[in-house]
Enzyme design. Structure first.
Site, PDB file in Angstrom:
ATOM      1  N   HIS A  93       0.521   4.521  -1.609  1.00 61.26           N
ATOM      2  CA  HIS A  93       1.522   3.505  -1.982  1.00 61.26           C
ATOM      3  C   HIS A  93       2.937   4.037  -1.776  1.00 61.26           C
ATOM      4  CE1 HIS A  93      -1.913   2.200  -4.667  1.00 61.26           C
ATOM      5  NE2 HIS A  93      -1.634   1.088  -4.030  1.00 61.26           N
ATOM      6  N   GLU A 105      -2.438   0.377   6.687  1.00 68.11           N
ATOM      7  CA  GLU A 105      -3.467   0.235   7.734  1.00 68.11           C
ATOM      8  C   GLU A 105      -4.855   0.545   7.208  1.00 68.11           C
ATOM      9  OE1 GLU A 105      -2.211   2.674  11.035  1.00 68.11           O
ATOM     10  OE2 GLU A 105      -0.526   1.316  11.417  1.00 68.11           O
ATOM     11  N   ASN A 137      -1.727   1.465 -10.213  1.00 68.21           N
ATOM     12  CA  ASN A 137      -2.517   2.684 -10.105  1.00 68.21           C
ATOM     13  C   ASN A 137      -2.097   3.426  -8.826  1.00 68.21           C
ATOM     14  OD1 ASN A 137      -5.858   3.828  -9.723  1.00 68.21           O
ATOM     15  ND2 ASN A 137      -4.468   4.360 -11.336  1.00 68.21           N
ATOM     16  N   GLN A 195      -7.309  -6.703   6.017  1.00 67.23           N
ATOM     17  CA  GLN A 195      -6.294  -7.364   5.189  1.00 67.23           C
ATOM     18  C   GLN A 195      -4.948  -7.442   5.926  1.00 67.23           C
ATOM     19  OE1 GLN A 195      -5.616  -6.743   0.795  1.00 67.23           O
ATOM     20  NE2 GLN A 195      -4.044  -5.331   1.513  1.00 67.23           N
ATOM     21  N   GLN A 227      -8.907 -12.108  -6.460  1.00 69.42           N
ATOM     22  CA  GLN A 227      -9.500 -11.376  -5.342  1.00 69.42           C
ATOM     23  C   GLN A 227     -10.681 -10.503  -5.758  1.00 69.42           C
ATOM     24  OE1 GLN A 227      -5.649  -9.233  -4.511  1.00 69.42           O
ATOM     25  NE2 GLN A 227      -7.001  -7.600  -3.879  1.00 69.42           N
TER      26      GLN A 227
HETATM   27  O1  PAF Z   1      -4.037  -4.198  -1.066  1.00 65.47           O
HETATM   28  C1  PAF Z   1      -3.837  -4.524  -2.264  1.00 65.47           C
HETATM   29  O2  PAF Z   1      -3.555  -3.709  -3.133  1.00 65.47           O
HETATM   30  C2  PAF Z   1      -3.977  -5.972  -2.658  1.00 65.47           C
HETATM   31  O3  PAF Z   1      -4.983  -6.587  -1.926  1.00 65.47           O
HETATM   32  C3  PAF Z   1      -2.659  -6.773  -2.544  1.00 65.47           C
HETATM   33  C4  PAF Z   1      -2.187  -6.846  -1.105  1.00 65.47           C
HETATM   34  C5  PAF Z   1      -1.606  -6.121  -3.411  1.00 65.47           C
HETATM   35  C6  PAF Z   1      -2.873  -8.202  -3.038  1.00 65.47           C
HETATM   36  O4  PAF Z   1      -3.245  -8.238  -4.381  1.00 65.47           O
END
Ligand code: PAF
Length: 282
Positions: A37, A150, A32, A155, A61
């Site tokens: 990205h 960031e 998506n 994470q 997750q």
């Molecule tokens: O940030 C994300 O999109 C997710 O947490 C990741 C790092 C791809 C792990 O599934």
């Protein structure tokens, strides 16, 4: 762009590249794809000869009451965007490839402490899912470089800690949060906002920026700043989970004189959960 679903093919391609002397950057995503990205991919390109983007909606997750099934899967659109930013390979493993023994029997990777507060306390198990899948992707792709945004500041620190603690030979690079013109941090979740909510959403960043200005102007009553921010956010119509001023290096409580800070926030706007952060170098 090579489109790869299985791990053997992925390994073969990486092997070919290595033999040619190319190094590899991985950009892990759940698909998506949006401008945020694409920025990660451009940053990856600056740091390696080859860029692999993974798209895997990671079931481990998501909490039980979260949106794993409903998470937007837009693979054809994603592919078009990836081709435009020049991606060498798109890795799209299925759940069996990532979790060959099933998700319940999967070996899991946990980073303690850093995962316990903030998003970790509101989304129990979430970061274990992230570190578990990221470890698996690292081991399947074996990149020299991995790029994380960031925007997901906690994470990012957790992944950096994982890599450092396990001495993984991977350089974790962070990429700046991409924002809409009005300041709203770009996120897949923004599409869930109603027209009315979308108008309010940038106020989250405005509140964080006012806190930042106050701190830059020497304010050091952090508890009060946090409380006022929660009050302001509520007044605007957000339901804040947390607003917190912490050390940018390890999210610990800042001691007097601390020079690198981050303000982290998570709020609900209607049904949509938004996170954002700003860093401060004093
Ligand atoms: O940030 C994300 O999109 C997710 O947490 C990741 C790092 C791809 C792990 O599934």
């Amino acid at each position: 762009m090579r489109e790869i679903e299985n791990k053997e093919e992925m390994r073969e391609l990486i092997g070919e590249w290595r033999r040619a002397g190319d190094d590899v950057a991985l950009v892990p995503t759940m698909g998506n794809l949006h401008v945020g990205h694409l920025h990660l991919i451009n940053v990856a390109r600056e740091h390696a000869d080859r860029v692999v983007v993974s798209i895997f909606v990671n079931p481990t997750q998501f909490g039980e009451d979260e949106d794993y099934e409903k998470y937007p899967r837009t693979i054809e659109k994603d592919k078009l965007q990836l081709k435009r930013v020049k991606t060498d390979a798109l890795f799209m493993p299925d759940v069996e490839t990532i979790y060959p023994f099933g998700t319940d029997s999967a070996t899991s990777v946990t980073v303690p402490v850093l995962t316990e507060e903030f998003c970790g306390s509101f989304r129990p198990g979430h970061f274990d899912g992230v570190t578990t899948v990221v470890s698996r992707l690292f081991s399947l792709v074996q990149p020299e470089v991995a790029v994380f945004g960031e925007k997901d500041f906690q994470q990012l620190l957790i992944v950096k800690r994982l890599v450092e603690d396990l001495s993984l030979p991977i350089k974790v690079i962070s990429a700046e949060t991409q924002r809409e013109k009005d300041g709203l941090a770009i996120s897949s979740r923004n599409q869930y906002l109603s027209e009315e909510e979308r108008k309010k959403a940038p106020e989250l960043y405005s509140v964080l920026q006012s806190m930042r200005s106050e701190i830059l102007n020497d304010a050091d009553h952090f508890g009060e700043l946090e409380k006022n921010a929660v009050f302001d956010l509520e007044r605007i119509g957000f339901a804040p989970e947390y607003v917190s001023i912490r050390k940018a290096d390890d999210l610990g409580e800042p001691e007097p004189g601390e020079r690198r800070l981050v303000i982290l926030a998570a709020v609900y706007l209607g049904e949509t959960r938004l996170i954002d952060n700003v860093t401060i170098n004093l």
